[in-house]
Design a protein around this motif. Structure first.
Motif, PDB file in Angstrom:
ATOM      1  N   LEU A   4      41.301  39.791  43.610  1.00  0.00           N
ATOM      2  CA  LEU A   4      41.784  41.104  43.212  1.00  0.00           C
ATOM      3  C   LEU A   4      40.855  41.642  42.134  1.00  0.00           C
ATOM      4  CD1 LEU A   4      45.594  40.297  42.837  1.00  0.00           C
ATOM      5  CD2 LEU A   4      44.472  41.424  44.774  1.00  0.00           C
ATOM      6  N   VAL A   5      40.475  42.891  42.269  1.00  0.00           N
ATOM      7  CA  VAL A   5      39.598  43.515  41.289  1.00  0.00           C
ATOM      8  C   VAL A   5      40.264  44.787  40.784  1.00  0.00           C
ATOM      9  CG1 VAL A   5      37.344  44.549  40.846  1.00  0.00           C
ATOM     10  CG2 VAL A   5      37.541  42.585  42.390  1.00  0.00           C
ATOM     11  N   GLU A   6      40.488  44.822  39.465  1.00  0.00           N
ATOM     12  CA  GLU A   6      41.133  45.983  38.852  1.00  0.00           C
ATOM     13  C   GLU A   6      40.095  46.927  38.260  1.00  0.00           C
ATOM     14  OE1 GLU A   6      44.166  42.647  37.268  1.00  0.00           O
ATOM     15  OE2 GLU A   6      42.004  42.871  37.071  1.00  0.00           O
ATOM     16  N   SER A   7      40.498  48.166  38.114  1.00  0.00           N
ATOM     17  CA  SER A   7      39.664  49.157  37.439  1.00  0.00           C
ATOM     18  C   SER A   7      40.559  50.269  36.904  1.00  0.00           C
ATOM     19  CB  SER A   7      38.613  49.737  38.386  1.00  0.00           C
ATOM     20  OG  SER A   7      39.231  50.378  39.477  1.00  0.00           O
ATOM     21  N   CYS A  22      43.782  48.474  41.960  1.00  0.00           N
ATOM     22  CA  CYS A  22      43.597  47.046  42.226  1.00  0.00           C
ATOM     23  C   CYS A  22      43.312  46.876  43.705  1.00  0.00           C
ATOM     24  CB  CYS A  22      44.836  46.269  41.826  1.00  0.00           C
ATOM     25  SG  CYS A  22      44.815  44.535  42.331  1.00  0.00           S
ATOM     26  N   ALA A  23      42.136  46.383  44.007  1.00  0.00           N
ATOM     27  CA  ALA A  23      41.728  46.200  45.393  1.00  0.00           C
ATOM     28  C   ALA A  23      41.655  44.721  45.724  1.00  0.00           C
ATOM     29  CB  ALA A  23      40.382  46.869  45.635  1.00  0.00           C
ATOM     30  N   THR A  77      44.926  48.141  48.660  1.00  0.00           N
ATOM     31  CA  THR A  77      44.799  48.587  47.272  1.00  0.00           C
ATOM     32  C   THR A  77      46.153  49.056  46.758  1.00  0.00           C
ATOM     33  OG1 THR A  77      42.498  49.239  47.595  1.00  0.00           O
ATOM     34  CG2 THR A  77      43.658  50.216  45.731  1.00  0.00           C
ATOM     35  N   VAL A  78      46.414  48.742  45.492  1.00  0.00           N
ATOM     36  CA  VAL A  78      47.611  49.230  44.828  1.00  0.00           C
ATOM     37  C   VAL A  78      47.185  49.987  43.584  1.00  0.00           C
ATOM     38  CG1 VAL A  78      47.987  47.130  43.456  1.00  0.00           C
ATOM     39  CG2 VAL A  78      49.921  48.598  44.032  1.00  0.00           C
ATOM     40  N   TYR A  79      47.933  51.037  43.273  1.00  0.00           N
ATOM     41  CA  TYR A  79      47.619  51.891  42.130  1.00  0.00           C
ATOM     42  C   TYR A  79      48.787  51.902  41.154  1.00  0.00           C
ATOM     43  CZ  TYR A  79      44.346  53.636  45.632  1.00  0.00           C
ATOM     44  OH  TYR A  79      43.388  53.725  46.610  1.00  0.00           O
ATOM     45  N   LEU A  80      48.474  52.150  39.900  1.00  0.00           N
ATOM     46  CA  LEU A  80      49.510  52.355  38.893  1.00  0.00           C
ATOM     47  C   LEU A  80      49.158  53.633  38.129  1.00  0.00           C
ATOM     48  CD1 LEU A  80      52.109  51.135  37.656  1.00  0.00           C
ATOM     49  CD2 LEU A  80      50.642  50.141  35.878  1.00  0.00           C
ATOM     50  N   GLN A  81      49.912  54.687  38.399  1.00  0.00           N
ATOM     51  CA  GLN A  81      49.739  55.935  37.673  1.00  0.00           C
ATOM     52  C   GLN A  81      50.598  55.878  36.423  1.00  0.00           C
ATOM     53  OE1 GLN A  81      47.722  58.670  38.322  1.00  0.00           O
ATOM     54  NE2 GLN A  81      48.416  59.371  36.312  1.00  0.00           N
ATOM     55  N   MET A  82      49.962  55.998  35.278  1.00  0.00           N
ATOM     56  CA  MET A  82      50.667  55.885  34.003  1.00  0.00           C
ATOM     57  C   MET A  82      50.597  57.218  33.271  1.00  0.00           C
ATOM     58  SD  MET A  82      49.345  52.103  32.813  1.00  0.00           S
ATOM     59  CE  MET A  82      47.664  52.640  32.569  1.00  0.00           C
ATOM     60  N   ASN A  83      51.742  57.829  33.064  1.00  0.00           N
ATOM     61  CA  ASN A  83      51.832  59.111  32.366  1.00  0.00           C
ATOM     62  C   ASN A  83      52.613  58.947  31.071  1.00  0.00           C
ATOM     63  OD1 ASN A  83      50.536  60.346  34.588  1.00  0.00           O
ATOM     64  ND2 ASN A  83      52.493  60.740  35.601  1.00  0.00           N
ATOM     65  N   TYR A  94      47.313  43.329  34.321  1.00  0.00           N
ATOM     66  CA  TYR A  94      46.867  42.414  35.369  1.00  0.00           C
ATOM     67  C   TYR A  94      47.509  42.780  36.710  1.00  0.00           C
ATOM     68  CZ  TYR A  94      45.459  39.359  31.505  1.00  0.00           C
ATOM     69  OH  TYR A  94      44.887  38.826  30.372  1.00  0.00           O
ATOM     70  N   CYS A  95      46.705  42.745  37.730  1.00  0.00           N
ATOM     71  CA  CYS A  95      47.203  42.917  39.090  1.00  0.00           C
ATOM     72  C   CYS A  95      47.583  41.542  39.648  1.00  0.00           C
ATOM     73  CB  CYS A  95      46.113  43.551  39.948  1.00  0.00           C
ATOM     74  SG  CYS A  95      46.618  43.901  41.640  1.00  0.00           S
ATOM     75  N   ASN A  96      48.641  41.527  40.441  1.00  0.00           N
ATOM     76  CA  ASN A  96      49.133  40.268  41.025  1.00  0.00           C
ATOM     77  C   ASN A  96      49.536  40.529  42.464  1.00  0.00           C
ATOM     78  OD1 ASN A  96      51.927  38.744  41.668  1.00  0.00           O
ATOM     79  ND2 ASN A  96      50.609  37.393  40.482  1.00  0.00           N
ATOM     80  N   ALA A  97      49.262  39.574  43.338  1.00  0.00           N
ATOM     81  CA  ALA A  97      49.634  39.755  44.742  1.00  0.00           C
ATOM     82  C   ALA A  97      49.913  38.422  45.409  1.00  0.00           C
ATOM     83  CB  ALA A  97      48.525  40.483  45.493  1.00  0.00           C
ATOM     84  N   LEU A  98      50.806  38.452  46.381  1.00  0.00           N
ATOM     85  CA  LEU A  98      51.037  37.305  47.259  1.00  0.00           C
ATOM     86  C   LEU A  98      50.280  37.582  48.558  1.00  0.00           C
ATOM     87  CD1 LEU A  98      54.823  36.506  46.794  1.00  0.00           C
ATOM     88  CD2 LEU A  98      52.874  35.141  46.054  1.00  0.00           C
ATOM     89  N   ILE A  99      49.219  36.818  48.778  1.00  0.00           N
ATOM     90  CA  ILE A  99      48.309  37.085  49.884  1.00  0.00           C
ATOM     91  C   ILE A  99      48.306  35.911  50.853  1.00  0.00           C
ATOM     92  CG2 ILE A  99      45.897  37.505  50.506  1.00  0.00           C
ATOM     93  CD1 ILE A  99      45.523  38.820  47.788  1.00  0.00           C
TER      94      ILE A  99
END
Length: 121
Positions: A4-7, A22-23, A77-83, A94-99
């Motif tokens: 997983l790679v975050e940006s 997070c891709a 890919t998962v995104y987190l929009q923070m307002n 941190y991104c986390n996934a069950l793959i």
């Protein structure tokens, strides 16, 4: 090998917005759950938001109404929009996934390397 790679982290003023990405990459058969955790200095890592079974979303009480998690299944890919960010949102995210990798019978829990979000004036 899957990863997983975050940006998208950075410095933002209170009230501002950021979007984290997070891709997932590698030999992936399927992704069950994806989510975002954060860890502030001196505190334990906590779950911020998650997508369960690709459809259901959940949020920590502290971010409800301000953060939105979404995903692009085609891009893994998962995104987190923070307002309306607050200084207390400052943390490493941190991104986390069950793959489920190709060729395996059981899923792996995978973590990203983390991206720093700093909310300060």
């Amino acid at each position: 090998q899957v990863q997983l790679v975050e940006s998208g982290g950075g410095l933002v003023q209170p009230g501002g917005s950021l979007r984290l990405s997070c891709a997932a990459s590698g030999s992936i058969f399927s992704i069950n759950d994806m989510g975002w955790y954060r860890q502030a200095p001196g505190k334990q890592r906590e779950l911020v938001a998650g997508v369960i079974s690709g459809r259901n979303t959940m949020y920590a009480d502290s971010v409800k109404g301000r953060f939105t998690i979404s995903g692009d299944n085609a891009k893994n890919t998962v995104y987190l929009q923070m307002n309306s960010l607050k200084p207390e949102d400052t943390a490493i995210y941190y991104c986390n996934a069950l793959i489920l990798p190709v060729g395996r019978k059981s899923s792996l829990e995978v973590w990203g390397q983390g991206t720093l979000v700093t909310v300060s004036s």
